[in-house]
Enzyme design. Structure first.
Site, PDB file in Angstrom:
ATOM      1  N   SER A 289     -17.903  24.755 -61.794  1.00 48.25           N
ATOM      2  CA  SER A 289     -16.772  23.893 -61.407  1.00 48.25           C
ATOM      3  C   SER A 289     -16.461  22.970 -62.574  1.00 48.25           C
ATOM      4  O   SER A 289     -17.353  22.650 -63.379  1.00 48.25           O
ATOM      5  CB  SER A 289     -17.137  23.045 -60.182  1.00 48.25           C
ATOM      6  OG  SER A 289     -16.196  22.004 -59.991  1.00 48.25           O
TER       7      SER A 289
ATOM      8  N   TYR B  39     -22.902  17.601 -55.549  1.00 47.43           N
ATOM      9  CA  TYR B  39     -22.164  18.817 -55.928  1.00 47.43           C
ATOM     10  C   TYR B  39     -21.975  18.869 -57.449  1.00 47.43           C
ATOM     11  O   TYR B  39     -22.234  19.889 -58.089  1.00 47.43           O
ATOM     12  CB  TYR B  39     -20.816  18.817 -55.211  1.00 47.43           C
ATOM     13  CG  TYR B  39     -19.920  19.991 -55.521  1.00 47.43           C
ATOM     14  CD1 TYR B  39     -20.090  21.215 -54.890  1.00 47.43           C
ATOM     15  CD2 TYR B  39     -18.872  19.868 -56.442  1.00 47.43           C
ATOM     16  CE1 TYR B  39     -19.253  22.289 -55.173  1.00 47.43           C
ATOM     17  CE2 TYR B  39     -18.031  20.930 -56.725  1.00 47.43           C
ATOM     18  CZ  TYR B  39     -18.216  22.143 -56.082  1.00 47.43           C
ATOM     19  OH  TYR B  39     -17.390  23.208 -56.355  1.00 47.43           O
TER      20      TYR B  39
HETATM   21  P1  NAD Z   1     -15.315  28.422 -49.581  1.00 48.11           P
HETATM   22  O1  NAD Z   1     -16.104  27.396 -48.843  1.00 48.11           O
HETATM   23  O2  NAD Z   1     -13.939  28.732 -49.155  1.00 48.11           O
HETATM   24  O3  NAD Z   1     -16.145  29.783 -49.653  1.00 48.11           O
HETATM   25  C1  NAD Z   1     -17.509  29.774 -49.982  1.00 48.11           C
HETATM   26  C2  NAD Z   1     -18.183  30.992 -49.380  1.00 48.11           C
HETATM   27  O4  NAD Z   1     -19.580  30.898 -49.701  1.00 48.11           O
HETATM   28  C3  NAD Z   1     -18.065  31.016 -47.837  1.00 48.11           C
HETATM   29  O5  NAD Z   1     -17.682  32.296 -47.405  1.00 48.11           O
HETATM   30  C4  NAD Z   1     -19.463  30.644 -47.388  1.00 48.11           C
HETATM   31  O6  NAD Z   1     -19.838  31.211 -46.146  1.00 48.11           O
HETATM   32  C5  NAD Z   1     -20.312  31.186 -48.515  1.00 48.11           C
HETATM   33  N1  NAD Z   1     -21.626  30.549 -48.559  1.00 48.11           N
HETATM   34  C6  NAD Z   1     -21.893  29.218 -48.511  1.00 48.11           C
HETATM   35  N2  NAD Z   1     -23.213  29.026 -48.473  1.00 48.11           N
HETATM   36  C7  NAD Z   1     -23.788  30.253 -48.502  1.00 48.11           C
HETATM   37  C8  NAD Z   1     -25.129  30.698 -48.470  1.00 48.11           C
HETATM   38  N3  NAD Z   1     -26.154  29.834 -48.379  1.00 48.11           N
HETATM   39  N4  NAD Z   1     -25.366  32.031 -48.535  1.00 48.11           N
HETATM   40  C9  NAD Z   1     -24.346  32.905 -48.597  1.00 48.11           C
HETATM   41  N5  NAD Z   1     -23.062  32.540 -48.614  1.00 48.11           N
HETATM   42  C10 NAD Z   1     -22.785  31.224 -48.565  1.00 48.11           C
HETATM   43  O7  NAD Z   1     -15.341  27.936 -51.094  1.00 48.11           O
HETATM   44  P2  NAD Z   1     -14.458  28.385 -52.376  1.00 48.11           P
HETATM   45  O8  NAD Z   1     -13.494  27.302 -52.627  1.00 48.11           O
HETATM   46  O9  NAD Z   1     -13.996  29.789 -52.242  1.00 48.11           O
HETATM   47  O10 NAD Z   1     -15.581  28.268 -53.496  1.00 48.11           O
HETATM   48  C11 NAD Z   1     -16.146  29.380 -54.143  1.00 48.11           C
HETATM   49  C12 NAD Z   1     -16.857  28.902 -55.405  1.00 48.11           C
HETATM   50  O11 NAD Z   1     -15.921  28.244 -56.255  1.00 48.11           O
HETATM   51  C13 NAD Z   1     -17.956  27.867 -55.133  1.00 48.11           C
HETATM   52  O12 NAD Z   1     -19.009  28.072 -56.050  1.00 48.11           O
HETATM   53  C14 NAD Z   1     -17.269  26.563 -55.422  1.00 48.11           C
HETATM   54  O13 NAD Z   1     -18.180  25.535 -55.759  1.00 48.11           O
HETATM   55  C15 NAD Z   1     -16.408  26.959 -56.588  1.00 48.11           C
HETATM   56  N6  NAD Z   1     -15.275  26.064 -56.845  1.00 48.11           N
HETATM   57  C16 NAD Z   1     -14.257  25.938 -55.935  1.00 48.11           C
HETATM   58  C17 NAD Z   1     -13.197  25.087 -56.238  1.00 48.11           C
HETATM   59  C18 NAD Z   1     -12.020  24.904 -55.313  1.00 48.11           C
HETATM   60  O14 NAD Z   1     -11.161  24.049 -55.602  1.00 48.11           O
HETATM   61  N7  NAD Z   1     -11.901  25.644 -54.230  1.00 48.11           N
HETATM   62  C19 NAD Z   1     -13.186  24.378 -57.447  1.00 48.11           C
HETATM   63  C20 NAD Z   1     -14.241  24.522 -58.324  1.00 48.11           C
HETATM   64  C21 NAD Z   1     -15.284  25.379 -58.017  1.00 48.11           C
END
Ligand code: NAD
Length: 250
Positions: A129, A142
């Site tokens: 991130s 985080y």
């Molecule tokens: P999201 O919450 O929509 O999806 C995350 C997925 O991970 C979900 O399906 C959840 O069930 C799964 N998950 C969570 N814990 C788990 C576990 N212990 N075992 C297996 N699966 C698990 O989140 P997102 O926005 O799609 O984020 C995806 C990645 O991108 C993450 O690493 C997040 O930190 C990173 N990220 C997201 C953003 C954003 O703005 N959305 C920005 C920077 C980084």
């Protein structure tokens, strides 16, 4: 011969877009998540796995090995977010977050190592991130987990290069997913309604929009594909619409 990818957190959001993108490019894909996939039935293989559970990861990697003796890409995408002040964060909450966001990528990568090494030209891509580089109030655990993941990226890149495994990270900025929308309650934006908050986030990027999961999937595919990124390892690729290039003091 098909190329195989394992994607964690594949049920929704960015992980779903990554798994779908690999599949559309002709890869064989296995998606792990602790919840079943949302929306249309995926055209790839789903396995229910909690990446915080090391025993479950080991057993599930054995199941992956029964599908394929080689993994050409591992994408550590699963993560959780905790939006609260540091003094309100309990040690148990800290540990639970780290178990998914930082220990998860370590445990999954370690279990995948024999399959990755067998590929000869494999790539690990960690989804970190922009909070690894710059952050704000009420998201310390985080941010620390993502900073740790960037350090892990460099350490793994050095240790695993002799095995023919490149290790890179993608650092997304704001991407419209359930995680982003939940995090908007952190109170760092002036607007109340979610759509207005998203519009404010969009205005703060240089490109004038919030990212789509597909924007991140494209960067992950680039880093996973040795015909595109063979000379890259240990790198953190920022994909944030320019959000982190502008001085906040200007
Ligand atoms: P999201 O919450 O929509 O999806 C995350 C997925 O991970 C979900 O399906 C959840 O069930 C799964 N998950 C969570 N814990 C788990 C576990 N212990 N075992 C297996 N699966 C698990 O989140 P997102 O926005 O799609 O984020 C995806 C990645 O991108 C993450 O690493 C997040 O930190 C990173 N990220 C997201 C953003 C954003 O703005 N959305 C920005 C920077 C980084």
């Amino acid at each position: 011969m098909s190329r195989w990818a394992l994607v964690t957190g594949a049920a929704r959001g960015i992980g779903r877009a990554i798994a779908d993108a690999f599949q559309r490019r002709g890869w064989q894909v296995i998606g792990w998540d602790r919840q079943p996939p949302a929306g249309p039935r995926p055209a790839w293989t789903f396995m229910a796995v909690d990446v915080a559970d090391a025993a479950a990861v080991a057993a599930s990697m054995d199941a992956v090995a029964r599908h394929t003796p080689r993994l050409h890409a591992l994408v550590n995408n699963a993560a959780v977010q905790l939006a609260k002040p540091l003094v309100a964060t309990t040690p148990e909450e800290w540990d639970a977050l780290m178990a998914v966001n930082l220990r998860g990528p370590f445990v999954v990568s370690r279990a995948a190592y024999p399959l990755l090494r067998a590929a000869g030209d494999a790539a690990v891509v960690h989804v970190a991130s922009v909070h690894a580089l710059a952050t704000s109030a009420n998201i310390a655990a985080y941010a620390a987990s993502k900073g740790g993941l960037l350090a892990l990226t460099r350490a793994m890149a050095i240790e695993w290069a002799p095995a023919g495994i490149r290790v890179n990270a993608v650092l997304p900025g704001a991407v419209d997913t359930a995680m982003l929308r939940a995090g908007l309650q952190r109170g760092h934006l002036q607007a109340d309604a979610v759509e207005a908050q998203l519009a404010e986030l969009a205005r703060r990027t240089v490109l004038g929009r919030v990212g789509a999961p597909e924007d991140i999937a494209a960067a992950v595919l680039f880093l996973a594909d040795p015909s595109q990124s063979a000379f890259m390892t240990g790198h953190g690729l920022v994909v944030d619409g320019g959000a982190t290039i502008r001085l906040s003091t200007e």
